[in-house]
Motif scaffolding. Structure first.
Motif, PDB file in Angstrom:
ATOM      1  N   ARG A 156     -28.500  -3.519 -13.757  1.00  0.00           N
ATOM      2  CA  ARG A 156     -29.501  -4.374 -13.800  1.00  0.00           C
ATOM      3  C   ARG A 156     -30.946  -3.687 -12.873  1.00  0.00           C
ATOM      4  O   ARG A 156     -31.922  -3.532 -13.406  1.00  0.00           O
ATOM      5  CB  ARG A 156     -29.215  -5.508 -12.785  1.00  0.00           C
ATOM      6  CG  ARG A 156     -30.520  -6.497 -12.732  1.00  0.00           C
ATOM      7  CD  ARG A 156     -30.215  -7.697 -11.729  1.00  0.00           C
ATOM      8  NE  ARG A 156     -30.261  -7.335 -10.390  1.00  0.00           N
ATOM      9  CZ  ARG A 156     -31.345  -6.789  -9.706  1.00  0.00           C
ATOM     10  NH1 ARG A 156     -32.409  -7.213 -10.093  1.00  0.00           N
ATOM     11  NH2 ARG A 156     -31.281  -6.530  -8.375  1.00  0.00           N
ATOM     12  N   VAL A 157     -30.508  -2.777 -11.806  1.00  0.00           N
ATOM     13  CA  VAL A 157     -31.577  -2.088 -11.204  1.00  0.00           C
ATOM     14  C   VAL A 157     -32.244  -1.016 -12.004  1.00  0.00           C
ATOM     15  O   VAL A 157     -33.282  -0.672 -11.893  1.00  0.00           O
ATOM     16  CB  VAL A 157     -31.048  -1.574  -9.933  1.00  0.00           C
ATOM     17  CG1 VAL A 157     -31.942  -0.492  -9.334  1.00  0.00           C
ATOM     18  CG2 VAL A 157     -30.837  -2.717  -8.918  1.00  0.00           C
ATOM     19  N   LEU A 158     -31.227  -0.301 -12.724  1.00  0.00           N
ATOM     20  CA  LEU A 158     -31.749   0.680 -13.471  1.00  0.00           C
ATOM     21  C   LEU A 158     -32.719   0.052 -14.462  1.00  0.00           C
ATOM     22  O   LEU A 158     -33.693   0.795 -15.035  1.00  0.00           O
ATOM     23  CB  LEU A 158     -30.571   1.494 -14.121  1.00  0.00           C
ATOM     24  CG  LEU A 158     -29.999   2.443 -13.448  1.00  0.00           C
ATOM     25  CD1 LEU A 158     -28.850   3.075 -14.237  1.00  0.00           C
ATOM     26  CD2 LEU A 158     -30.817   3.458 -12.646  1.00  0.00           C
ATOM     27  N   ASN A 159     -32.591  -0.896 -15.136  1.00  0.00           N
ATOM     28  CA  ASN A 159     -33.406  -1.757 -16.046  1.00  0.00           C
ATOM     29  C   ASN A 159     -34.675  -2.011 -15.601  1.00  0.00           C
ATOM     30  O   ASN A 159     -35.966  -1.745 -15.979  1.00  0.00           O
ATOM     31  CB  ASN A 159     -32.678  -2.764 -16.587  1.00  0.00           C
ATOM     32  CG  ASN A 159     -31.739  -2.597 -17.776  1.00  0.00           C
ATOM     33  OD1 ASN A 159     -32.269  -1.972 -18.852  1.00  0.00           O
ATOM     34  ND2 ASN A 159     -30.553  -3.072 -17.963  1.00  0.00           N
ATOM     35  N   VAL A 160     -34.477  -2.172 -14.157  1.00  0.00           N
ATOM     36  CA  VAL A 160     -35.859  -2.642 -13.485  1.00  0.00           C
ATOM     37  C   VAL A 160     -36.640  -1.508 -13.387  1.00  0.00           C
ATOM     38  O   VAL A 160     -37.828  -1.391 -13.725  1.00  0.00           O
ATOM     39  CB  VAL A 160     -35.724  -3.203 -12.203  1.00  0.00           C
ATOM     40  CG1 VAL A 160     -36.730  -3.354 -11.423  1.00  0.00           C
ATOM     41  CG2 VAL A 160     -34.949  -4.687 -12.164  1.00  0.00           C
ATOM     42  N   VAL A 161     -36.004  -0.256 -13.084  1.00  0.00           N
ATOM     43  CA  VAL A 161     -36.830   0.836 -12.908  1.00  0.00           C
ATOM     44  C   VAL A 161     -37.547   1.327 -14.348  1.00  0.00           C
ATOM     45  O   VAL A 161     -38.454   1.776 -14.280  1.00  0.00           O
ATOM     46  CB  VAL A 161     -35.794   1.988 -12.323  1.00  0.00           C
ATOM     47  CG1 VAL A 161     -36.321   3.610 -12.480  1.00  0.00           C
ATOM     48  CG2 VAL A 161     -35.573   1.820 -10.814  1.00  0.00           C
ATOM     49  N   LEU A 162     -36.612   1.201 -15.395  1.00  0.00           N
ATOM     50  CA  LEU A 162     -37.065   1.867 -16.622  1.00  0.00           C
ATOM     51  C   LEU A 162     -38.245   0.824 -16.931  1.00  0.00           C
ATOM     52  O   LEU A 162     -39.245   1.333 -17.446  1.00  0.00           O
ATOM     53  CB  LEU A 162     -36.031   1.827 -17.610  1.00  0.00           C
ATOM     54  CG  LEU A 162     -34.890   2.808 -17.447  1.00  0.00           C
ATOM     55  CD1 LEU A 162     -33.756   2.704 -18.397  1.00  0.00           C
ATOM     56  CD2 LEU A 162     -35.716   4.348 -17.544  1.00  0.00           C
ATOM     57  N   GLU A 163     -38.082  -0.417 -16.791  1.00  0.00           N
ATOM     58  CA  GLU A 163     -39.245  -1.139 -17.088  1.00  0.00           C
ATOM     59  C   GLU A 163     -40.473  -0.746 -16.532  1.00  0.00           C
ATOM     60  O   GLU A 163     -41.529  -1.251 -17.085  1.00  0.00           O
ATOM     61  CB  GLU A 163     -38.862  -2.763 -16.832  1.00  0.00           C
ATOM     62  CG  GLU A 163     -38.112  -3.434 -18.321  1.00  0.00           C
ATOM     63  CD  GLU A 163     -37.500  -4.911 -17.959  1.00  0.00           C
ATOM     64  OE1 GLU A 163     -38.185  -5.520 -17.157  1.00  0.00           O
ATOM     65  OE2 GLU A 163     -36.658  -5.237 -18.528  1.00  0.00           O
ATOM     66  N   HIS A 164     -40.321  -0.579 -15.434  1.00  0.00           N
ATOM     67  CA  HIS A 164     -41.412  -0.283 -14.525  1.00  0.00           C
ATOM     68  C   HIS A 164     -42.263   0.953 -14.820  1.00  0.00           C
ATOM     69  O   HIS A 164     -43.390   1.049 -14.409  1.00  0.00           O
ATOM     70  CB  HIS A 164     -41.258  -0.135 -13.081  1.00  0.00           C
ATOM     71  CG  HIS A 164     -42.139  -0.033 -11.801  1.00  0.00           C
ATOM     72  ND1 HIS A 164     -42.673   1.026 -11.519  1.00  0.00           N
ATOM     73  CD2 HIS A 164     -43.269  -1.051 -11.579  1.00  0.00           C
ATOM     74  CE1 HIS A 164     -44.002   0.622 -10.872  1.00  0.00           C
ATOM     75  NE2 HIS A 164     -44.138  -0.466 -10.712  1.00  0.00           N
ATOM     76  N   GLN A 165     -41.556   1.664 -15.563  1.00  0.00           N
ATOM     77  CA  GLN A 165     -42.227   3.038 -15.775  1.00  0.00           C
ATOM     78  C   GLN A 165     -43.187   3.081 -17.381  1.00  0.00           C
ATOM     79  O   GLN A 165     -44.093   3.593 -17.298  1.00  0.00           O
ATOM     80  CB  GLN A 165     -41.249   4.153 -16.098  1.00  0.00           C
ATOM     81  CG  GLN A 165     -40.271   3.863 -16.494  1.00  0.00           C
ATOM     82  CD  GLN A 165     -40.095   4.937 -18.160  1.00  0.00           C
ATOM     83  OE1 GLN A 165     -40.826   6.023 -17.995  1.00  0.00           O
ATOM     84  NE2 GLN A 165     -39.364   4.526 -19.064  1.00  0.00           N
TER      85      GLN A 165
END
Lengths: 146, 146
Positions: free
Chosen positions: B136-145
């Motif tokens: 979940r957290v990795l997806n957040v990080v990727l979405e933010h970039q």
DNA sequence: ACCCACTCGTTGGCAATGCCAACGATCAGT
DNA sequence: ACTGATCGTTGGCATTGCCAACGAGTGGGT
């Protein structure tokens, strides 16, 4: 009209998460280091020397997961910049002993700060707690692989 | 005695966490794909086609973050294996339209399973909850970039 | 109708990364 | 002394991610 869609991120299956994340993180790290004229190997080697002390080139390779041939090139570059010293091992004429210079330690600290900033920018979209948890979990994963 | 220490993992500063993690994960992904004769670009392209449908090569590049020149080579390889079809766009003679074949979709599903296994092996040392949280957290990080 | 700027696919190249093979020199164990 | 291993070093290879340039084609403005 020329359909020029903006770059998109693939979401589809979660299987590609690793591919996306590693690519992104790897670019972050490389850019951060490149901005100060360093590369991954430079940091690996300096960090290994800083943490475990002077060592032969072969040991340095084992410590940091570098190939012997890459250690040669990296030590060359670091020695040119005065960050490490390479001298023959008096007790074993096959070996060189590589040492960090004070300047090299300072450079390592600089790289530490640069990498820290890269990590911060990566964790930016997360809460402090999430960021710490991510770091913790990644450490668990890395410890488990050896 | 030849001091042949086993490979060690650098712990020192947490700054290098990204470097360690990306290297490890990237190797996992590449090995998993390589074992079935595929490479990162192959998956990127097939996934983009599967998710967004047929597209010109330039669009494919934008979807998956590939360079146009790399799209050419990848489409060549995938077309040789019968996984995609490349034909001229009747409405724009500059473009080719690339389509996934049923065989290509099957191959993509196969790659999905392979990558899923790689991800599982990476998350092995974590609890189920930790694994889901990491994803979940990795997806957040990727979405933010973006 | 004519430019002009842009996009397209394609070719070729570059640098970094991560490996592997081989060499001569040296060392350790027998 | 002989054998096998390790050392530093050189040279090579394949992949990855980029960038530049080209000819062909397109669309907008005038």
């Amino acid at each position: 009209m020329e359909t020029s869609g903006a770059p998109q991120r693939l979401r589809g299956t979660t299987s590609w998460l690793l591919g996306q994340a590693t690519t992104h993180a790897a670019r972050l790290v490389s850019e951060a280091l490149g901005a100060v004229g360093a590369r991954r190997y430079h940091y690996s080697l300096l960090a290994a020397l800083d943490e475990f002390g002077p060592a032969s080139q072969a040991d340095l390779g084992r410590r940091g997961g570098l190939d012997r041939s890459d250690v040669v090139a990296t030590v060359n570059e670091l020695a040119d910049k005065g960050f490490v010293e390479r001298r023959p091992d008096p007790g074993d004429k096959r070996r060189n002993i590589v040492t960090v210079t004070p300047s090299g330690v300072a450079h390592l600290r600089h790289l530490d700060r640069v990498l820290g900033q890269a990590q911060e920018s990566l964790l930016a979209p997360l809460s402090a707690a999430e960021g710490e948890e991510l770091v913790r979990v990644l450490n668990v994963v890395l410890e488990h692989q050896g």
